[in-house]
Design a protein around this motif. Structure first.
Motif, PDB file in Angstrom:
ATOM      1  N   GLU A  16       0.825  -1.204   0.000  1.00 38.33           N
ATOM      2  CA  GLU A  16       0.000   0.000   0.000  1.00 38.33           C
ATOM      3  C   GLU A  16       0.867   1.264   0.000  1.00 38.33           C
ATOM      4  N   GLY A  17       0.785   2.013  -1.079  1.00 38.84           N
ATOM      5  CA  GLY A  17       1.522   3.261  -1.199  1.00 38.84           C
ATOM      6  C   GLY A  17       3.011   3.108  -1.420  1.00 38.84           C
ATOM      7  N   HIS A  18       3.483   1.885  -1.641  1.00 41.32           N
ATOM      8  CA  HIS A  18       4.927   1.642  -1.785  1.00 41.32           C
ATOM      9  C   HIS A  18       5.367   1.964  -3.213  1.00 41.32           C
ATOM     10  N   PRO A  19       6.323   2.871  -3.410  1.00 44.76           N
ATOM     11  CA  PRO A  19       6.844   3.111  -4.762  1.00 44.76           C
ATOM     12  C   PRO A  19       7.473   1.844  -5.319  1.00 44.76           C
ATOM     13  N   SER A  20       7.503   1.729  -6.634  1.00 43.28           N
ATOM     14  CA  SER A  20       8.121   0.574  -7.277  1.00 43.28           C
ATOM     15  C   SER A  20       8.899   1.022  -8.507  1.00 43.28           C
ATOM     16  N   CYS A  21       9.884   0.223  -8.887  1.00 39.98           N
ATOM     17  CA  CYS A  21      10.638   0.549 -10.094  1.00 39.98           C
ATOM     18  C   CYS A  21       9.758   0.464 -11.332  1.00 39.98           C
ATOM     19  N   PHE A  22       8.867  -0.518 -11.358  1.00 40.19           N
ATOM     20  CA  PHE A  22       7.978  -0.621 -12.511  1.00 40.19           C
ATOM     21  C   PHE A  22       7.122   0.640 -12.628  1.00 40.19           C
ATOM     22  N   GLY A  23       6.521   1.059 -11.525  1.00 42.73           N
ATOM     23  CA  GLY A  23       5.707   2.270 -11.550  1.00 42.73           C
ATOM     24  C   GLY A  23       6.505   3.498 -11.931  1.00 42.73           C
ATOM     25  N   ASN A  24       7.726   3.587 -11.433  1.00 44.65           N
ATOM     26  CA  ASN A  24       8.565   4.737 -11.760  1.00 44.65           C
ATOM     27  C   ASN A  24       9.003   4.725 -13.220  1.00 44.65           C
ATOM     28  N   LEU A  25       9.235   3.536 -13.777  1.00 47.87           N
ATOM     29  CA  LEU A  25       9.562   3.445 -15.202  1.00 47.87           C
ATOM     30  C   LEU A  25       8.356   3.798 -16.067  1.00 47.87           C
ATOM     31  N   THR A  34      16.135   4.144 -12.804  1.00 49.84           N
ATOM     32  CA  THR A  34      15.550   4.354 -11.478  1.00 49.84           C
ATOM     33  C   THR A  34      16.600   4.305 -10.373  1.00 49.84           C
ATOM     34  N   ALA A  35      16.199   4.798  -9.217  1.00 45.33           N
ATOM     35  CA  ALA A  35      16.845   4.476  -7.950  1.00 45.33           C
ATOM     36  C   ALA A  35      15.900   3.472  -7.289  1.00 45.33           C
ATOM     37  N   CYS A  36      16.323   2.221  -7.223  1.00 48.08           N
ATOM     38  CA  CYS A  36      15.424   1.100  -6.910  1.00 48.08           C
ATOM     39  C   CYS A  36      14.676   1.284  -5.585  1.00 48.08           C
ATOM     40  N   SER A  37      13.425   0.803  -5.596  1.00 48.32           N
ATOM     41  CA  SER A  37      12.501   1.001  -4.484  1.00 48.32           C
ATOM     42  C   SER A  37      12.322  -0.219  -3.589  1.00 48.32           C
ATOM     43  N   ALA A  38      13.026  -1.313  -3.867  1.00 45.45           N
ATOM     44  CA  ALA A  38      12.823  -2.554  -3.107  1.00 45.45           C
ATOM     45  C   ALA A  38      13.838  -2.680  -1.983  1.00 45.45           C
TER      46      ALA A  38
END
Length: 205
Positions: A111-120, A178-182
């Motif tokens: 919930e609300g967590h940024p992701s690399c896929f979303g950022n790409l 990206t700057a990875c979100s995981a």
């Protein structure tokens, strides 16, 4: 070498830009232990994209470093790796997504967590790239270990502050970075990624 501006991608975010053939993309880990997901498309035909499978086939290795070339799904060279300070990157795993956090992380993480896929998706959208066009990314500085039984383990990145990967574009490209979100990919922390573009024909040393 003439100085060129360094761009900073804030933690858990991304950027989209173009490269001309011959440009050198320098991806820098400014603080250490931070992964950066990279995806590229042919500028004139976005149906041509950076392919992990073709790249593994033609280099005959999953461990890519200086001198290796990165291929498209149409078997054309997109990048040549010119300098690799770290020697460990991943091209097996897909960019983290909402589903990644739902399936692999504790309940409620997504919930609300940024992701690399979303950022790409956000970074590449202005260039006409649709979400379903984004495949497996080159995960720069990501430390993925494969044991003798084929089990995959994600270890902390071994990149140290200031280390870099330099990639020369072998065609005009649209690039997402990206700057990875995981958390699991970055030893539990989130830090920025820096990059600069050295124009074609400029000495890199």
């Amino acid at each position: 070498m003439t100085d060129f501006p360094t761009h900073r991608i804030p933690p858990q975010s991304g950027a989209g830009f173009r490269l001309k053939k011959g440009d050198v993309l320098v991806v820098i880990d400014p603080q250490g232990e931070q992964v950066s997901d990279l995806m590229a498309f042919a500028a004139d035909q976005p149906q041509e994209w950076l392919s992990s499978g073709r790249t593994f086939d033609y280099n005959e290795t999953i461990y890519l470093t200086t001198g290796h070339r990165l291929y498209s799904n149409r078997s054309r060279v997109m990048f040549t790796l010119l300098r690799d300070d770290v020697g460990r990157h991943d091209f097996l795993l897909t960019p983290c997504s909402t589903e990644t956090f739902e399936l692999l992380y504790p309940p409620g993480t997504a919930e609300g967590h940024p992701s690399c896929f979303g950022n790409l998706v956000k970074a590449l959208g202005p260039f006409g790239i649709e979400p379903d066009q984004i495949p497996t990314t080159l995960n720069i500085f990501m430390n993925v270990l494969v044991d003798e039984k084929g089990k995959v383990h994600i270890g902390p990145p071994i990149s140290q502050a200031g280390q870099r990967l330099e990639l020369r574009a072998e065609m005009d490209l649209i690039v997402g970075l990206t700057a990875c979100s995981a958390e699991g990919s970055n030893n539990g922390t989130f830090k920025p990624i820096d990059y600069r573009v050295i124009p074609a024909g400029t000495p890199t040393e």
